[in-house]
Design a protein around this motif. Structure first.
Motif, PDB file in Angstrom:
ATOM      1  N   GLN A 193       0.844  -1.200   0.000  1.00  0.00           N
ATOM      2  CA  GLN A 193       0.000   0.000   0.000  1.00  0.00           C
ATOM      3  C   GLN A 193       0.875   1.244   0.000  1.00  0.00           C
ATOM      4  OE1 GLN A 193      -2.672   0.368   3.343  1.00  0.00           O
ATOM      5  NE2 GLN A 193      -3.693   2.178   2.506  1.00  0.00           N
ATOM      6  N   ASP A 194       0.741   2.056  -1.032  1.00  0.00           N
ATOM      7  CA  ASP A 194       1.384   3.367  -1.069  1.00  0.00           C
ATOM      8  C   ASP A 194       0.427   4.386  -0.479  1.00  0.00           C
ATOM      9  OD1 ASP A 194       2.737   2.144  -3.931  1.00  0.00           O
ATOM     10  OD2 ASP A 194       4.043   3.180  -2.516  1.00  0.00           O
ATOM     11  N   MET A 195       0.946   5.280   0.341  1.00  0.00           N
ATOM     12  CA  MET A 195       0.081   6.287   0.953  1.00  0.00           C
ATOM     13  C   MET A 195       0.849   7.573   1.195  1.00  0.00           C
ATOM     14  SD  MET A 195      -0.274   5.035   4.948  1.00  0.00           S
ATOM     15  CE  MET A 195      -1.396   3.733   4.532  1.00  0.00           C
ATOM     16  N   CYS A 196       0.102   8.649   1.218  1.00  0.00           N
ATOM     17  CA  CYS A 196       0.655   9.953   1.562  1.00  0.00           C
ATOM     18  C   CYS A 196      -0.155  10.494   2.739  1.00  0.00           C
ATOM     19  CB  CYS A 196       0.583  10.904   0.369  1.00  0.00           C
ATOM     20  SG  CYS A 196       1.424  12.483   0.664  1.00  0.00           S
ATOM     21  N   LEU A 197       0.484  10.714   3.859  1.00  0.00           N
ATOM     22  CA  LEU A 197      -0.190  11.120   5.085  1.00  0.00           C
ATOM     23  C   LEU A 197      -0.037  12.618   5.321  1.00  0.00           C
ATOM     24  CD1 LEU A 197       0.996   8.268   7.504  1.00  0.00           C
ATOM     25  CD2 LEU A 197      -1.156   8.395   6.246  1.00  0.00           C
ATOM     26  N   ARG A 198      -1.136  13.255   5.702  1.00  0.00           N
ATOM     27  CA  ARG A 198      -1.055  14.661   6.118  1.00  0.00           C
ATOM     28  C   ARG A 198      -0.712  14.700   7.607  1.00  0.00           C
ATOM     29  NH1 ARG A 198      -6.572  13.562   6.157  1.00  0.00           N
ATOM     30  NH2 ARG A 198      -7.583  14.045   8.162  1.00  0.00           N
ATOM     31  N   LEU A 199       0.159  15.604   7.973  1.00  0.00           N
ATOM     32  CA  LEU A 199       0.585  15.717   9.359  1.00  0.00           C
ATOM     33  C   LEU A 199      -0.404  16.561  10.145  1.00  0.00           C
ATOM     34  CD1 LEU A 199       4.440  16.239   8.953  1.00  0.00           C
ATOM     35  CD2 LEU A 199       3.209  14.135   9.490  1.00  0.00           C
ATOM     36  N   GLU A 200      -0.809  16.063  11.291  1.00  0.00           N
ATOM     37  CA  GLU A 200      -1.668  16.812  12.206  1.00  0.00           C
ATOM     38  C   GLU A 200      -0.808  17.564  13.215  1.00  0.00           C
ATOM     39  OE1 GLU A 200      -5.525  13.804  12.076  1.00  0.00           O
ATOM     40  OE2 GLU A 200      -4.139  13.729  13.790  1.00  0.00           O
ATOM     41  N   ASN A 201      -1.452  18.519  13.904  1.00  0.00           N
ATOM     42  CA  ASN A 201      -0.746  19.355  14.885  1.00  0.00           C
ATOM     43  C   ASN A 201       0.439  20.070  14.251  1.00  0.00           C
ATOM     44  OD1 ASN A 201      -2.438  18.460  17.085  1.00  0.00           O
ATOM     45  ND2 ASN A 201      -1.276  16.535  17.015  1.00  0.00           N
ATOM     46  N   SER A 202       0.257  20.474  12.989  1.00  0.00           N
ATOM     47  CA  SER A 202       1.300  21.192  12.259  1.00  0.00           C
ATOM     48  C   SER A 202       0.638  22.059  11.203  1.00  0.00           C
ATOM     49  CB  SER A 202       2.257  20.189  11.599  1.00  0.00           C
ATOM     50  OG  SER A 202       3.218  20.863  10.816  1.00  0.00           O
ATOM     51  N   GLU A 203       1.285  23.149  10.853  1.00  0.00           N
ATOM     52  CA  GLU A 203       0.725  24.058   9.860  1.00  0.00           C
ATOM     53  C   GLU A 203       0.631  23.384   8.492  1.00  0.00           C
ATOM     54  OE1 GLU A 203       2.751  28.054  11.872  1.00  0.00           O
ATOM     55  OE2 GLU A 203       3.195  27.485   9.811  1.00  0.00           O
ATOM     56  N   CYS A 204       1.582  22.554   8.183  1.00  0.00           N
ATOM     57  CA  CYS A 204       1.605  21.906   6.880  1.00  0.00           C
ATOM     58  C   CYS A 204       2.511  20.685   6.958  1.00  0.00           C
ATOM     59  CB  CYS A 204       2.113  22.873   5.791  1.00  0.00           C
ATOM     60  SG  CYS A 204       3.766  23.535   6.150  1.00  0.00           S
ATOM     61  N   GLY A 205       2.594  19.984   5.862  1.00  0.00           N
ATOM     62  CA  GLY A 205       3.520  18.861   5.824  1.00  0.00           C
ATOM     63  C   GLY A 205       2.844  17.533   5.521  1.00  0.00           C
ATOM     64  N   GLN A 206       3.501  16.722   4.686  1.00  0.00           N
ATOM     65  CA  GLN A 206       3.032  15.385   4.353  1.00  0.00           C
ATOM     66  C   GLN A 206       4.223  14.432   4.368  1.00  0.00           C
ATOM     67  OE1 GLN A 206       0.460  15.386   0.743  1.00  0.00           O
ATOM     68  NE2 GLN A 206       0.635  17.625   0.849  1.00  0.00           N
ATOM     69  N   VAL A 207       3.918  13.140   4.521  1.00  0.00           N
ATOM     70  CA  VAL A 207       4.955  12.106   4.477  1.00  0.00           C
ATOM     71  C   VAL A 207       4.479  10.978   3.570  1.00  0.00           C
ATOM     72  CG1 VAL A 207       6.261  10.396   5.790  1.00  0.00           C
ATOM     73  CG2 VAL A 207       5.804  12.647   6.792  1.00  0.00           C
ATOM     74  N   GLU A 208       5.322  10.603   2.613  1.00  0.00           N
ATOM     75  CA  GLU A 208       4.999   9.499   1.715  1.00  0.00           C
ATOM     76  C   GLU A 208       5.598   8.199   2.248  1.00  0.00           C
ATOM     77  OE1 GLU A 208       4.498  11.616  -2.672  1.00  0.00           O
ATOM     78  OE2 GLU A 208       6.165  10.221  -2.289  1.00  0.00           O
ATOM     79  N   LEU A 209       4.763   7.136   2.236  1.00  0.00           N
ATOM     80  CA  LEU A 209       5.166   5.829   2.756  1.00  0.00           C
ATOM     81  C   LEU A 209       4.766   4.736   1.780  1.00  0.00           C
ATOM     82  CD1 LEU A 209       3.528   6.026   6.312  1.00  0.00           C
ATOM     83  CD2 LEU A 209       5.904   6.564   5.810  1.00  0.00           C
ATOM     84  N   GLN A 210       5.376   3.575   1.984  1.00  0.00           N
ATOM     85  CA  GLN A 210       4.855   2.351   1.374  1.00  0.00           C
ATOM     86  C   GLN A 210       4.836   1.276   2.454  1.00  0.00           C
ATOM     87  OE1 GLN A 210       6.925  -0.709  -1.294  1.00  0.00           O
ATOM     88  NE2 GLN A 210       5.819   0.540  -2.806  1.00  0.00           N
ATOM     89  N   LEU A 211       3.673   0.620   2.607  1.00  0.00           N
ATOM     90  CA  LEU A 211       3.521  -0.452   3.579  1.00  0.00           C
ATOM     91  C   LEU A 211       3.553  -1.793   2.864  1.00  0.00           C
ATOM     92  CD1 LEU A 211       0.545   0.930   5.735  1.00  0.00           C
ATOM     93  CD2 LEU A 211       2.989   1.443   5.933  1.00  0.00           C
ATOM     94  N   ARG A 212       4.211  -2.763   3.501  1.00  0.00           N
ATOM     95  CA  ARG A 212       4.265  -4.117   2.941  1.00  0.00           C
ATOM     96  C   ARG A 212       3.997  -5.096   4.089  1.00  0.00           C
ATOM     97  NH1 ARG A 212       7.325  -6.482  -1.522  1.00  0.00           N
ATOM     98  NH2 ARG A 212       7.987  -4.350  -1.970  1.00  0.00           N
ATOM     99  N   TRP A 213       2.986  -5.960   3.911  1.00  0.00           N
ATOM    100  CA  TRP A 213       2.591  -6.890   4.973  1.00  0.00           C
ATOM    101  C   TRP A 213       3.168  -8.273   4.703  1.00  0.00           C
ATOM    102  CZ3 TRP A 213       1.194  -7.302   9.702  1.00  0.00           C
ATOM    103  CH2 TRP A 213       0.590  -8.476  10.186  1.00  0.00           C
ATOM    104  N   ILE A 214       3.803  -8.866   5.728  1.00  0.00           N
ATOM    105  CA  ILE A 214       4.365 -10.214   5.630  1.00  0.00           C
ATOM    106  C   ILE A 214       3.801 -11.030   6.783  1.00  0.00           C
ATOM    107  CG2 ILE A 214       6.472 -11.596   5.608  1.00  0.00           C
ATOM    108  CD1 ILE A 214       7.973  -9.062   4.753  1.00  0.00           C
ATOM    109  N   ASP A 215       3.031 -12.092   6.463  1.00  0.00           N
ATOM    110  CA  ASP A 215       2.484 -12.893   7.552  1.00  0.00           C
ATOM    111  C   ASP A 215       3.261 -14.189   7.711  1.00  0.00           C
ATOM    112  OD1 ASP A 215       1.703 -14.413   5.423  1.00  0.00           O
ATOM    113  OD2 ASP A 215      -0.447 -14.233   5.796  1.00  0.00           O
TER     114      ASP A 215
END
Length: 1010
Positions: free
Chosen positions: A988-1010
């Motif tokens: 899953q690729d995602m871009c998160l908006r930062l809370e408790n901040s005037e601006c800012g985002q962080v791009e991530l990729q999640l990978r699940w291994i069971d």
């Protein structure tokens, strides 16, 4: 000196390899000359193993330094000239020139070794003289062994965290057994063994219980006479003539006096800091067994010694928990006073960073007590380990150094090697042992493999309480371990003293040290790039043999042209294959990305371990590399071995122990016969002939097998597993439950995982006499609704894991399986299945058996690729990301002076409870303020990813979009996020908006291994 021993052992491995060169390489060497050098190296190895020194034996240390330098030089001469011969394969004149240089260089090395032999002869003659330095060292140093006056009860050595141990030990000292008994306390240095023994022996109940008490601190260097005299002096209040003992009396005479003094009396002897069983045996010889409940209490750091001498199992002290650590720190600083509120938070953080070691807590308490101000405490909090180790008297380091000095020489290089790992790093044992083997630390002994010897070395370090176990498998093997921060610091100091390892952490950016290094055997980068060095690219070939990097991007400044004789390359980067192919002497290569290797890979004739975190495409020449021991990747394309021109020219990969990740594995007899000694095999089979899987039975050394059949394929004909199997994982094999005897009859099987469609049918009725040693059973996504079994079918079962099944209930007779400790159910298991597990637990309780834990949990690993930050808040000069879940916390490196940072770093979280939130925080690393500022935070919702992973385990085309998640008030997404099926994983690729901040985002990729 660990470095000298390691250099010599490595040289012997290199010589063995030179004498067994593959004929395809056409290397020219003088075998007789090399064999002479080999004999010289073996002679010096025998010397080091028999006459190792502690710091201060200057003559021996000088000899060790000469030996180490000579071994390094000889190995360099051999490898450099052989490398040149290989690279000049098409030019006979160049090869002959390198051959001549090799002959001249080896001859010089032999002369150097002959000179050292002469020095050894002189040294041994000196040893025979009376009053020589070496022989008197033990006597002169024996003052370290001493009697200790028993402290008054209620003294300052207050205990925290060991009250239960104290009660148990007092009970063992005062039991009704009348015969003389030995009670042992064991634990790592600084954990509180002496404090516990003092509190026990001075307890009013114990004081009243015994007529006589005596204490002696044995330590590493002692004499029998010192111990006996010390004990007599301790009891001189009851023996009036003790002062009349003549120090010139022999040991037997003094021992006889001790025996007579104690005869008929009820006594307690405390022998603190025991390192040698001979000391205990000697004292015991003179202690009368008065048949009146007398006792000996021993403290030691060595588990084997504690077990061997004890009349019962030893009392092992473990590290303190977080709350206990804070209690001890607070008590040492404030005694009975209350800690001010403004200091409590920082104090708890400092206590946590001591990782439960009482010695570190006591030392840091002395530092904090000097100034009970917020500013002082916050400055200490930033680097607790350095504050502990950098005290003027270095008392902490001196205490821990005893454990290192006591190590036999063959364990010292292995222990110092922990310096390459970052603090708090969880170390995979497989990786550690393979690195030891590649470094050449392990000397061949008997018929055991080098890996088996390495595992024994690790167990020895664990028994000596130097290494901590994080996880043992159900089969008993240690799979994960780590080293305490304080001991890690000790490793780095000793390793750098001997120029054995240079380790650089995140804080040490831009060092210029390369310019000044004479030789850098091993280089470890624990964060960030090494930029701006004064070393000019490629103008000098520094003989660095190992490069290990633990963060992405850290290895990009290091090329094989700079390190041509690199032996170990362990990085988390995509490394150019052309660079790797230049590493003629590489033994261990670990990197990331897609790697398609050409036929020239066979030039890496020393290669033992090849690990690729990605896809690996191998050429047919891989079958011509007999040194290979371990080949692993996410997926491996392995061609069939080429037909030989002559049957006698077939090269068997007899050293190969691990082959993991092969897709479309050809399970033919020709392939199986080429890998006769493989122990771990992970394969995916495609089209299968009628008798193909019978060939697995030819692998008589195989212990771990993961077998998956491609979807739509079935087991045609009979399947045969080798009887040597200990661990078996099957997927898509579609074995009917009524035919499960093919697995159940395996006599050594301890771990069985039946994954998706491993077995088919609705009903399983196991047969008696099968699964006799099975300890761990995992069934997931198989056709199973009815399971009829009783306690006789799985008599050794300890853990039962049930995943997605239509199973109605677990056989209730499982309540009577004595070893059973836990039943773990999938998060979505039915209420009926959960009810049956709870009923089994209740039945065990009614039968008064050991408790059975029923857990309704999910097991899995969440890989988080932190890509970049976008438009972070102004003022955030040095951002980094911290990700937490429950009690786990991981973080990226710091990117300096950038509001659009690119971290490009992979982090890992272990998910035990998917309902717990995963939190992301961006912080600003500020060198001048007391703490890093928070720049914003977000919550990562992993439930959609986990659900997709559970529902779609395989069978989807690459790139298939499973679901899309839109931004909403219930999540922190800044734009649409897609969950995609890729190479057998949900991503899953995602871009998160930062809370408790005037601006800012962080791009991530999640990978699940069971």
């Amino acid at each position: 000196m660990a470095a000298a021993y390691a250099a010599l052992v490595s040289l012997t491995h290199t010589i063995d390899q030179i004498l067994d060169t593959p004929p395809t390489l056409h290397i020219i060497v003088d075998r007789k000359q090399i064999e002479i050098l080999q004999k010289k190296a073996d002679l010096l190895l025998d010397f080091l193993e028999n006459y190792t020194s502690t710091r201060g034996d200057q003559e021996i240390e000088h000899l060790e330094m000469m030996i180490g330098d000579a071994a390094y030089a000889a190995e360099y001469i051999i490898e450099f000239n052989v490398m040149n011969q290989i690279l000049a394969a098409r030019s006979r004149s160049d090869r002959e020139e390198s051959s001549n240089l090799l002959f001249e260089g080896v001859e010089i090395s032999i002369q150097e070794f002959l000179f050292i032999e002469k020095e050894l002869v002189k040294f041994k003659k000196d040893m025979q003289r009376p009053n020589n330095y070496y022989l008197t060292t033990t006597k002169a140093s024996s003052s370290s062994s001493s009697s200790r006056p028993l402290l008054p009860a209620g003294g300052k050595n207050k205990m925290v965290g060991f009250n239960d141990h104290m009660d148990e030990i007092m009970g063992a000292l005062s039991t009704n057994e009348s015969n003389l008994r030995i009670i042992s306390i064991v634990g790592m240095g600084g954990i509180g063994k002496t404090t516990l023994a003092i509190n026990v022996s001075n307890n009013p109940y114990i004081v009243e219980h015994f007529q006589l008490r005596a204490w002696f601190t044995v330590s590493q260097e002692y004499t029998d006479k010192k111990i006996l005299l010390g004990l007599l002096h301790q009891i001189n209040n009851t023996y009036r003539n003790a002062h009349e003992i003549d120090d010139d009396d022999d040991d037997y005479a003094i021992g006889d006096i001790l025996h007579k003094t104690l005869f008929g009396r009820k006594y307690l002897i405390v022998m603190d800091d025991m390192w040698d069983i001979k000391a205990c045996d000697m004292v015991k010889r003179f202690l009368p067994d008065n048949n009146n409940g007398s006792r000996i209490l021993v403290t030691t750091r060595l588990m084997k010694l504690a077990v061997d001498i004890g009349s019962r199992g030893p009392y092992q002290l473990n590290l303190l928990e977080k709350s206990q650590s804070w209690d001890l720190l607070r008590e040492k600083i404030f005694a009975e006073e209350r800690c001010p509120d403004e200091l409590e938070g920082t104090g708890k953080s400092i206590a946590k960073k001591c990782n439960g070691l009482p010695l570190a807590l006591v030392v840091i308490a002395g530092v904090l007590a000097k100034s009970k101000t917020k500013e002082h405490w916050v400055s200490i909090e930033k680097d607790v380990t350095s504050a502990v180790n950098n005290q003027d008297d270095e008392s902490c380091m001196k205490i821990l150094l005893l454990s290192y000095n006591n190590l036999p020489i063959h364990l010292k290089p292995c222990f110092l090697y922990f310096a390459v790992f970052p603090e708090d790093h969880i170390i995979k044992v497989e990786r550690l042992v393979r690195l030891w083997v590649a470094e050449g630390f392990i000397r061949q002994c008997g018929h055991k493999s080098l890996e088996e010897i390495g595992e024994e070395y690790l167990e020895d370090l664990i028994d000596r309480n130097l290494i901590l176990v994080d996880w043992r498998s159900v089969t008993g093997e240690v799979t994960d371990c780590h080293i305490h921060d304080v001991l890690s610091n000790l490793c780095r100091r000793e390793a750098q003293k001997d120029n054995f390892i240079f380790s650089f952490a995140r804080k040490l950016y831009n060092p210029d040290i390369l310019t000044f290094m004479k030789i850098t055997p091993r280089l470890s980068i624990n964060g960030g790039k090494w930029k701006g060095t004064k070393h000019k690219p490629y103008t000098s070939q520094i003989p660095t043999r190992s490069l290990l990097c633990f963060s992405k991007g850290a290895s990009t400044d290091y090329t094989t042209r700079r390190f041509p004789l690199l032996r170990v390359l362990d990085v988390v980067d995509i490394y150019p294959k052309d660079e790797i192919l230049q590493l003629i002497y590489s033994r261990y290569v670990s990197c990331m990305g897609l790697m398609m290797l050409p036929s020239s890979i066979s030039r890496l004739w020393s290669l033992q371990t090849l690990f690729v975190d990605g896809a690996l495409i191998l050429p047919g020449e891989i079958w011509q590399m007999p040194q290979l021991r371990h080949v692993e990747a996410n997926s491996i394309i392995l061609p069939d071995p080429p037909p030989p021109d002559n049957v006698q020219k077939i090269i068997l990969l007899e050293n190969l122990q691990t082959l993991s990740g092969v897709v479309d594995f050809e399970c033919s007899e020709a392939v199986i016969n080429r890998i006769p000694n493989v122990k771990k095999l992970e394969i995916v089979c495609g089209t299968i002939g009628s008798n193909c899987l019978r060939n697995l039975g030819l692998l008589h050394k195989l212990e771990q097998l993961y077998l998956k059949l491609n979807t739509g394929t079935s087991c045609c004909g009979e399947i045969v597993f080798p009887s040597s199997l200990k661990e078996l994982m099957l997927s898509e094999c579609k074995i009917p439950w009524e035919d499960m005897s093919v697995v159940g009859s395996l006599p050594n099987l301890q771990v069985l995982e039946l994954r998706k469609n491993a077995a088919i049918g609705q009903k399983w009725i196991p047969k008696e006499g099968e699964f006799t040693r099975l300890k761990f059973l995992w069934i997931h996504e198989c056709e199973l609704e009815i399971w009829e079994a009783d306690n006789t079918h799985f008599p050794c079962l300890e853990q039962l894991h049930l995943g997605c099944l239509n199973l109605i209930e677990i056989p209730l007779d499982f309540a009577e399986i004595l070893p059973l400790r836990g039943i773990n159910l999938h998060h979505y298991s039915s209420n009926d299945l959960l009810a049956s597990a709870n009923e089994i637990s209740e039945r065990r309780e009614n039968l008064d058996y050991d408790a059975l834990y029923v857990n309704n949990i999910t097991f899995g690993v969440l890989n988080i690729w932190v890509k970049r930050g976008i438009n972070l808040a102004v003022g955030g000069g040095n951002p980094y990301v911290v990700i937490t879940m429950a009690n786990q916390s991981v973080e990226t490196r710091v990117v300096a002076n950038d509001v659009h940072p690119i971290w490009d770093e992979a982090l890992t979280i272990y998910v035990l409870d998917p309902s717990r939130p995963v939190s992301l925080t961006v912080r600003d690393h500020n060198k001048f303020s007391n703490m890093d500022n928070k720049m914003g935070n977000a919550v990562i919702d992993i439930k959609p990813l986990l659900e997709a992973g559970w529902v779609h385990q395989n069978g989807l085309p690459n790139g298939t979009i499973i679901t899309r998640i839109l931004p909403s008030s219930s999540n922190c997404l800044s734009k649409e996020s897609s969950i995609v099926w890729e190479n057998g994983r949900v991503i899953q690729d995602m871009c998160l908006r930062l809370e408790n901040s005037e601006c800012g985002q962080v791009e991530l990729q999640l990978r699940w291994i069971d």
